[in-house]
Design a protein around this motif. Structure first.
Motif, PDB file in Angstrom:
ATOM      1  N   GLU A 210       7.894  -3.081  -4.529  1.00 44.29           N
ATOM      2  CA  GLU A 210       7.862  -1.766  -3.877  1.00 44.29           C
ATOM      3  C   GLU A 210       7.083  -1.868  -2.565  1.00 44.29           C
ATOM      4  O   GLU A 210       5.944  -1.404  -2.448  1.00 44.29           O
ATOM      5  CB  GLU A 210       7.234  -0.712  -4.803  1.00 44.29           C
ATOM      6  CG  GLU A 210       7.974  -0.476  -6.103  1.00 44.29           C
ATOM      7  CD  GLU A 210       9.373   0.094  -5.894  1.00 44.29           C
ATOM      8  OE1 GLU A 210       9.615   0.717  -4.838  1.00 44.29           O
ATOM      9  OE2 GLU A 210      10.219  -0.079  -6.787  1.00 44.29           O
ATOM     10  N   PRO A 211       7.665  -2.503  -1.565  1.00 45.04           N
ATOM     11  CA  PRO A 211       6.937  -2.711  -0.313  1.00 45.04           C
ATOM     12  C   PRO A 211       6.700  -1.410   0.442  1.00 45.04           C
ATOM     13  O   PRO A 211       7.479  -0.457   0.346  1.00 45.04           O
ATOM     14  CB  PRO A 211       7.869  -3.637   0.475  1.00 45.04           C
ATOM     15  CG  PRO A 211       9.231  -3.341  -0.057  1.00 45.04           C
ATOM     16  CD  PRO A 211       9.040  -3.056  -1.527  1.00 45.04           C
TER      17      PRO A 211
ATOM     18  N   PHE B  38       0.769  10.775 -12.741  1.00 47.21           N
ATOM     19  CA  PHE B  38       1.766  10.797 -11.664  1.00 47.21           C
ATOM     20  C   PHE B  38       2.639  12.041 -11.783  1.00 47.21           C
ATOM     21  O   PHE B  38       3.063  12.420 -12.878  1.00 47.21           O
ATOM     22  CB  PHE B  38       2.659   9.558 -11.722  1.00 47.21           C
ATOM     23  CG  PHE B  38       3.759   9.580 -10.688  1.00 47.21           C
ATOM     24  CD1 PHE B  38       3.508   9.151  -9.394  1.00 47.21           C
ATOM     25  CD2 PHE B  38       5.029  10.056 -11.001  1.00 47.21           C
ATOM     26  CE1 PHE B  38       4.511   9.194  -8.427  1.00 47.21           C
ATOM     27  CE2 PHE B  38       6.027  10.106 -10.044  1.00 47.21           C
ATOM     28  CZ  PHE B  38       5.769   9.671  -8.750  1.00 47.21           C
ATOM     29  N   GLU B  39       2.913  12.662 -10.638  1.00 50.20           N
ATOM     30  CA  GLU B  39       3.856  13.774 -10.567  1.00 50.20           C
ATOM     31  C   GLU B  39       4.674  13.636  -9.293  1.00 50.20           C
ATOM     32  O   GLU B  39       4.168  13.185  -8.266  1.00 50.20           O
ATOM     33  CB  GLU B  39       3.134  15.126 -10.554  1.00 50.20           C
ATOM     34  CG  GLU B  39       2.350  15.451 -11.815  1.00 50.20           C
ATOM     35  CD  GLU B  39       3.220  15.779 -13.009  1.00 50.20           C
ATOM     36  OE1 GLU B  39       4.432  16.024 -12.818  1.00 50.20           O
ATOM     37  OE2 GLU B  39       2.691  15.809 -14.134  1.00 50.20           O
ATOM     38  N   ALA B  40       5.939  14.039  -9.361  1.00 52.93           N
ATOM     39  CA  ALA B  40       6.820  13.995  -8.200  1.00 52.93           C
ATOM     40  C   ALA B  40       7.189  15.411  -7.772  1.00 52.93           C
ATOM     41  O   ALA B  40       7.317  16.313  -8.603  1.00 52.93           O
ATOM     42  CB  ALA B  40       8.087  13.211  -8.514  1.00 52.93           C
TER      43      ALA B  40
ATOM     44  N   MET C 147      -6.566  -3.920  -3.933  1.00 50.72           N
ATOM     45  CA  MET C 147      -6.670  -2.514  -4.330  1.00 50.72           C
ATOM     46  C   MET C 147      -6.103  -2.227  -5.711  1.00 50.72           C
ATOM     47  O   MET C 147      -6.728  -1.550  -6.526  1.00 50.72           O
ATOM     48  CB  MET C 147      -5.979  -1.638  -3.281  1.00 50.72           C
ATOM     49  CG  MET C 147      -5.816  -0.168  -3.669  1.00 50.72           C
ATOM     50  SD  MET C 147      -7.379   0.710  -3.914  1.00 50.72           S
ATOM     51  CE  MET C 147      -7.881   0.949  -2.213  1.00 50.72           C
ATOM     52  N   LEU C 148      -4.907  -2.725  -6.009  1.00 52.86           N
ATOM     53  CA  LEU C 148      -4.269  -2.370  -7.273  1.00 52.86           C
ATOM     54  C   LEU C 148      -5.152  -2.744  -8.457  1.00 52.86           C
ATOM     55  O   LEU C 148      -5.320  -1.951  -9.394  1.00 52.86           O
ATOM     56  CB  LEU C 148      -2.898  -3.057  -7.387  1.00 52.86           C
ATOM     57  CG  LEU C 148      -2.011  -2.563  -8.524  1.00 52.86           C
ATOM     58  CD1 LEU C 148      -1.606  -1.113  -8.319  1.00 52.86           C
ATOM     59  CD2 LEU C 148      -0.759  -3.426  -8.658  1.00 52.86           C
TER      60      LEU C 148
ATOM     61  N   GLN D 200       3.213   3.190 -10.340  1.00 47.33           N
ATOM     62  CA  GLN D 200       2.421   2.007 -10.681  1.00 47.33           C
ATOM     63  C   GLN D 200       0.963   2.173 -10.262  1.00 47.33           C
ATOM     64  O   GLN D 200       0.051   1.689 -10.942  1.00 47.33           O
ATOM     65  CB  GLN D 200       3.045   0.770 -10.049  1.00 47.33           C
ATOM     66  CG  GLN D 200       4.394   0.412 -10.662  1.00 47.33           C
ATOM     67  CD  GLN D 200       4.807  -1.024 -10.384  1.00 47.33           C
ATOM     68  OE1 GLN D 200       4.031  -1.951 -10.571  1.00 47.33           O
ATOM     69  NE2 GLN D 200       6.037  -1.209  -9.949  1.00 47.33           N
ATOM     70  N   VAL D 201       0.734   2.850  -9.151  1.00 51.08           N
ATOM     71  CA  VAL D 201      -0.637   3.151  -8.747  1.00 51.08           C
ATOM     72  C   VAL D 201      -1.311   4.032  -9.799  1.00 51.08           C
ATOM     73  O   VAL D 201      -2.434   3.762 -10.231  1.00 51.08           O
ATOM     74  CB  VAL D 201      -0.653   3.831  -7.366  1.00 51.08           C
ATOM     75  CG1 VAL D 201      -2.032   4.417  -7.056  1.00 51.08           C
ATOM     76  CG2 VAL D 201      -0.255   2.837  -6.276  1.00 51.08           C
TER      77      VAL D 201
END
Length: 258
Positions: free
Chosen positions: A131-132, A229-231, A190-191, A219-220
């Motif tokens: 996921e660049p 996570f929410e979109a 960071m990850l 993934q973060v």
């Protein structure tokens, strides 16, 4: 010793000075991109929204030469000002700064209790396999609109419509972002370091973002012990600008619970 913020640091304030602090951190587009967040949080928070050193004609001290350094400087200022249980809300590289602040606060007892929660809105900063992050610095204005907005026509800024002063400011802001975030806009460590974050963290992504994809955001969030996570549908890299009516309920529900 922590890096020092410049004496000419510009900070927009809104809301009740006696209320809980929300520190709102802008991305590469500058402080105007987070103005809706500031306005939305003002009725219930004491909102502080600094213009990062080097943006919009402000000075940048030599020792603020990375996102880590800027995060350390903001943490030190929060401590000096007596900040406690602060909600960090960051957009794009502002999300990266917020995550870095939370990591550093967890590792230093001086900052115990300083950070209460983090909201990372389409933040960059981590390296996620497969996921660049889009190569922001190589994109034309039209290409940037294509990757950053659900509706590219709405986000496109025609360079011909800008004044010479606006173009010069845009170039200076870009140079500052390159100096702090690097061309890759990421930190290879960071990850893994996200596991050190101790406070609840919402990773909120526009479903149409292609600067950093929702899969990247998932993934973060998964790397943070208390991450969620929410979109936001019909939104890209700046959901609070493109689809605020769908952004605020998720943001409010999370913050209210902290």
């Amino acid at each position: 010793m922590s890096p020092s913020l410049p004496t000419d640091l510009v900070v927009t304030e809104a809301g009740d000075p006696a209320a809980r602090i929300a520190l709102v951190l802008h991305g590469g587009g500058g402080p105007q991109t987070i103005a809706p967040i500031v306005a939305h949080l003002a009725p219930t928070f004491h909102v502080l929204a600094p213009t990062h050193p080097g943006w919009n004609g402000t000075s940048r001290p030599d020792d603020i030469d990375s996102i880590r350094a800027l995060a350390a400087a903001y943490l030190a200022r929060l401590q000096e000002d007596g900040g406690n249980n602060v909600v960090l809300v960051g957009s794009s590289i502002g999300g990266w700064i917020a995550l870095e602040m939370a990591i550093q606060a967890a590792a230093d007892e001086r900052y115990a209790g300083a950070i209460g929660a983090v909201v990372n809105i389409d933040g960059v900063g981590a390296v996620v396999d497969g996921e660049p992050i889009a190569d922001f610095f190589s994109l034309t204005p039209r290409q940037l609109a294509e990757v950053a907005w659900h509706d590219p026509d709405r986000g496109y800024m025609d360079p011909a419509a800008l004044t010479d002063e606006q173009r010069a400011m845009q170039q200076r802001n870009g140079a500052t972002m390159l100096a702090l975030a690097g061309r890759a806009m990421s930190d290879p460590t960071m990850l893994e370091r996200l596991q050190e974050i101790e406070v609840p963290t919402l990773v909120l992504f526009g479903a149409s973002d292609r600067v950093v994809t929702p899969a990247y955001g998932r993934q973060v969030a998964a790397a943070i012990p208390n991450g969620r996570f929410e979109a936001v549908n019909e939104a890209g890299h700046l959901p609070h600008l493109e689809n605020p009516t769908a952004t605020w309920p998720t943001l409010d529900e999370f913050i209210t619970a902290q």
